[in-house]
Structure formats: structure tokens, C-alpha cells
Design a protein around this motif. Structure first.
Motif, PDB file in Angstrom:
ATOM      1  N   LEU A 143       0.827  -1.203   0.000  1.00  0.00           N
ATOM      2  CA  LEU A 143       0.000   0.000   0.000  1.00  0.00           C
ATOM      3  C   LEU A 143       0.863   1.257   0.000  1.00  0.00           C
ATOM      4  CD1 LEU A 143      -2.726  -1.079   2.602  1.00  0.00           C
ATOM      5  CD2 LEU A 143      -2.892  -1.059   0.101  1.00  0.00           C
ATOM      6  N   GLU A 144       1.885   1.275   0.824  1.00  0.00           N
ATOM      7  CA  GLU A 144       2.773   2.440   0.854  1.00  0.00           C
ATOM      8  C   GLU A 144       3.552   2.572  -0.445  1.00  0.00           C
ATOM      9  OE1 GLU A 144       6.519   4.220   3.480  1.00  0.00           O
ATOM     10  OE2 GLU A 144       5.254   2.604   4.298  1.00  0.00           O
ATOM     11  N   GLU A 145       3.985   1.456  -0.998  1.00  0.00           N
ATOM     12  CA  GLU A 145       4.718   1.507  -2.256  1.00  0.00           C
ATOM     13  C   GLU A 145       3.839   2.041  -3.384  1.00  0.00           C
ATOM     14  OE1 GLU A 145       6.094  -2.430  -2.864  1.00  0.00           O
ATOM     15  OE2 GLU A 145       7.512  -2.391  -1.183  1.00  0.00           O
ATOM     16  N   ALA A 146       2.574   1.629  -3.388  1.00  0.00           N
ATOM     17  CA  ALA A 146       1.662   2.128  -4.423  1.00  0.00           C
ATOM     18  C   ALA A 146       1.420   3.625  -4.269  1.00  0.00           C
ATOM     19  CB  ALA A 146       0.337   1.371  -4.350  1.00  0.00           C
ATOM     20  N   ALA A 147       1.308   4.088  -3.022  1.00  0.00           N
ATOM     21  CA  ALA A 147       1.106   5.518  -2.786  1.00  0.00           C
ATOM     22  C   ALA A 147       2.328   6.317  -3.214  1.00  0.00           C
ATOM     23  CB  ALA A 147       0.787   5.751  -1.305  1.00  0.00           C
ATOM     24  N   ARG A 148       3.515   5.781  -2.974  1.00  0.00           N
ATOM     25  CA  ARG A 148       4.732   6.484  -3.400  1.00  0.00           C
ATOM     26  C   ARG A 148       4.823   6.553  -4.924  1.00  0.00           C
ATOM     27  NH1 ARG A 148       8.118   7.664   0.636  1.00  0.00           N
ATOM     28  NH2 ARG A 148       7.905   6.526   2.618  1.00  0.00           N
ATOM     29  N   ILE A 149       4.427   5.493  -5.588  1.00  0.00           N
ATOM     30  CA  ILE A 149       4.443   5.503  -7.059  1.00  0.00           C
ATOM     31  C   ILE A 149       3.516   6.582  -7.595  1.00  0.00           C
ATOM     32  CG2 ILE A 149       3.817   4.159  -9.104  1.00  0.00           C
ATOM     33  CD1 ILE A 149       4.786   1.671  -7.626  1.00  0.00           C
ATOM     34  N   VAL A 161      -3.285   6.529   4.451  1.00  0.00           N
ATOM     35  CA  VAL A 161      -3.072   5.085   4.374  1.00  0.00           C
ATOM     36  C   VAL A 161      -2.762   4.497   5.745  1.00  0.00           C
ATOM     37  CG1 VAL A 161      -1.706   3.236   3.337  1.00  0.00           C
ATOM     38  CG2 VAL A 161      -2.254   5.274   1.995  1.00  0.00           C
ATOM     39  N   THR A 162      -1.690   4.977   6.369  1.00  0.00           N
ATOM     40  CA  THR A 162      -1.200   4.338   7.596  1.00  0.00           C
ATOM     41  C   THR A 162      -2.151   4.534   8.760  1.00  0.00           C
ATOM     42  OG1 THR A 162       1.076   4.721   6.841  1.00  0.00           O
ATOM     43  CG2 THR A 162       0.755   4.167   9.167  1.00  0.00           C
ATOM     44  N   PHE A 163      -2.504   5.784   9.041  1.00  0.00           N
ATOM     45  CA  PHE A 163      -3.315   6.053  10.230  1.00  0.00           C
ATOM     46  C   PHE A 163      -4.699   5.400  10.174  1.00  0.00           C
ATOM     47  CE2 PHE A 163      -5.915   8.821  13.030  1.00  0.00           C
ATOM     48  CZ  PHE A 163      -5.258   8.530  14.219  1.00  0.00           C
ATOM     49  N   PRO A 164      -5.414   5.434   9.030  1.00  0.00           N
ATOM     50  CA  PRO A 164      -6.703   4.714   8.991  1.00  0.00           C
ATOM     51  C   PRO A 164      -6.559   3.220   9.276  1.00  0.00           C
ATOM     52  CG  PRO A 164      -6.575   6.258   7.180  1.00  0.00           C
ATOM     53  CD  PRO A 164      -5.222   6.242   7.801  1.00  0.00           C
ATOM     54  N   LEU A 165      -5.463   2.612   8.824  1.00  0.00           N
ATOM     55  CA  LEU A 165      -5.258   1.194   9.091  1.00  0.00           C
ATOM     56  C   LEU A 165      -4.908   0.927  10.554  1.00  0.00           C
ATOM     57  CD1 LEU A 165      -3.254   0.167   5.891  1.00  0.00           C
ATOM     58  CD2 LEU A 165      -5.648  -0.333   6.422  1.00  0.00           C
ATOM     59  N   LEU A 166      -4.480   1.957  11.254  1.00  0.00           N
ATOM     60  CA  LEU A 166      -4.142   1.818  12.668  1.00  0.00           C
ATOM     61  C   LEU A 166      -5.327   2.096  13.591  1.00  0.00           C
ATOM     62  CD1 LEU A 166      -0.643   3.582  12.820  1.00  0.00           C
ATOM     63  CD2 LEU A 166      -1.116   1.127  12.832  1.00  0.00           C
ATOM     64  N   MET A 167      -6.502   2.344  13.027  1.00  0.00           N
ATOM     65  CA  MET A 167      -7.661   2.682  13.842  1.00  0.00           C
ATOM     66  C   MET A 167      -8.022   1.601  14.864  1.00  0.00           C
ATOM     67  SD  MET A 167      -9.038   5.638  13.700  1.00  0.00           S
ATOM     68  CE  MET A 167      -8.970   7.136  12.728  1.00  0.00           C
ATOM     69  N   PRO A 168      -8.025   0.306  14.507  1.00  0.00           N
ATOM     70  CA  PRO A 168      -8.318  -0.702  15.535  1.00  0.00           C
ATOM     71  C   PRO A 168      -7.329  -0.669  16.695  1.00  0.00           C
ATOM     72  CG  PRO A 168      -8.528  -1.650  13.355  1.00  0.00           C
ATOM     73  CD  PRO A 168      -7.916  -0.295  13.169  1.00  0.00           C
TER      74      PRO A 168
END
Length: 249
Positions: A143-149, A161-168
């Protein structure tokens, strides 16, 4: 220490409205929670992001952040008691080097709560960091690699990307931080015993005083039920808030 009123012949739940110490302690606890929870959670997230990178001596840095968590609560209270002791404490020694006068940090109503908040953040941030670090290491790197591209900046990647996935994980940490902010007893017993003039008294320590110092077990039981209901309501509110954000995203 002010002795609470004895509510002979009155219902204990109705008596809460007429107990000024209870309302002062409740305000103290909410202020303590507001001072510790956001700061400790944010600091834990920042530390987790930092030690998740490729750093020299990364293992040592992680251990240094986590060390306050494994120390016994009584030991932590005694360490910070040395920091706050007037004239001979670390804070006054450092202040004296810059010409500042001695101050009774734990004996002043203006500073005692801030001292407790600072100590609690130092104790808990490393504990919450471990959960964030584990969550960060479990995120799929694609996911991070795709965002960097796509040309996204580091801040956009974190926010979208990161923070929403850290919500739980954030929900878990918030619930634990809330519970911890309402169950502080050991530190108060060593540092302030709720003083001065109940300025640092918190709800669970007040329950301990009512039950074991004033031997009013009925009123202490009532306060315990209030504490449990309050924690349940706060946890439910956090669940609702985080779940809505997760579903929205």
C-alpha cells in the motif's frame, strides 16, 4: 485531608450530589484523563513510527522507550518523588543553576496535577508504543509503495493510508489509556495521598480512602459502581466514534 460527610439515613446514590469532595475528585480525574490520554497516545504513535525505521541501535532505542513500562509503580513514584522534592530534587537543582527559586511541586495545588500527568505520560507512552509498533509491522508494504508511485508525500501516506489502518489499534490503546487514567492509586499513595486539599485526589484513590480510612463500605461500593458505569460509558463512546470513522473511510 477533608473527611467526607456521613450520609446517615440517605440513599447513597442520592448522597453523591451532596458530596463536594466527590465532584472535586471527578473534575480532577477528567482533567487528569484529558492531560494524559491524548499526549501519551500521540507520543506512543510518534515513537513507534520512529523506531519502526532503519535506525542505528534500533533495538537499544526500543528498549529505552519501553523501560519505564516494566518498572514497578512504587519504584516509578519514588523516582519522580526525587525529581519533585523541594531544594534537593532534580527539578529544583536544575532550576537553581539558572537562578530559579525552590518550589514545592507536589505541595502546590497549581502544579501537583501537572506533575502527576508528566509522570504518567512517561510511564505509559512506551507501553502503548509496543502496540503501535506491532500494528505498523503488520501493515502490507504494497500500500505504501503504491502511494509512493502515485507521488504521495510521506504526510499524505500517513494520513490517508497508515493512520486509517491503525484505527483498531488506536481504539484498543484509547480504551486502555482511559481505564488507566481512572485507576491510579499507587503513585498517589507515595507522592501526594490526594493532597494538597484534594487537589490531586482521583476517583479510585478516593474510593480507597472511603473504604479503608473512613470505613464507609456502603458509600465506597456506590462510588465503585459509579466508576464502573463511567468507564463503560466512555469505552462505549470511543467504540462508537472509532467505528464510525472506520466505516466512513
Amino acid at each position: 485531608m477533608v473527611r467526607p460527610s456521613r450520609f446517615v439515613g440517605l440513599d447513597n446514590y442520592a448522597a453523591l450530589a451532596g458530596d463536594p469532595i466527590f465532584w472535586q475528585v471527578l473534575r480532577n480525574n477528567f482533567g487528569f484523563a484529558l492531560g494524559t490520554i491524548p499526549t501519551s497516545v500521540a507520543l506512543a504513535l510518534l515513537m513507534a513510527i520512529w523506531v519502526n525505521q532503519r535506525l542505528p541501535a534500533r533495538a537499544f532505542t526500543r528498549m529505552a522507550y519501553f523501560t519505564p513500562t516494566i518498572l514497578p509503580m512504587i519504584a516509578v513514584a519514588n523516582i519522580w518523588l526525587f525529581f519533585y522534592t523541594p531544594q534537593i530534587g532534580l527539578l529544583d537543582r536544575v532550576g537553581a543553576a539558572f537562578g530559579a527559586s525552590s518550589h514545592n511541586w507536589l505541595g502546590s495545588p497549581d502544579t501537583v496535577m501537572g506533575c502527576l500527568i508528566a509522570m504518567t505520560i512517561w510511564k505509559e507512552a512506551g507501553f502503548f508504543m509496543i502496540f503501535y509498533l506491532a500494528a505498523l509491522q503488520s501493515l502490507p508494504p504494497e500500500l505504501e509503495e503504491a502511494a509512493r508511485i502515485e507521488g504521495a508525500s510521506r504526510w499524505i501516506i500517513f494520513r490517508r493510508v497508515t493512520f486509517p489502518l491503525l484505527m483498531p489499534t488506536t481504539l484498543f490503546v484509547l480504551v486502555n489509556a482511559t481505564i488507566n487514567s481512572f485507576k491510579l492509586v499507587d503513585h498517589l499513595f507515595i507522592l501526594t495521598k490526594g493532597g494538597p486539599d484534594n487537589a490531586s485526589n482521583l476517583l479510585l484513590y478516593y474510593i480507597y480512602q472511603v473504604a479503608f480510612s473512613f470505613f464507609d463500605t456502603a458509600y465506597a461500593s456506590t462510588l465503585t459502581v459509579v466508576l464502573l458505569l463511567l468507564l463503560a460509558a466512555l469505552s462505549l463512546a470511543q467504540f462508537q466514534l472509532i467505528e464510525k470513522r472506520v466505516h466512513y473511510r
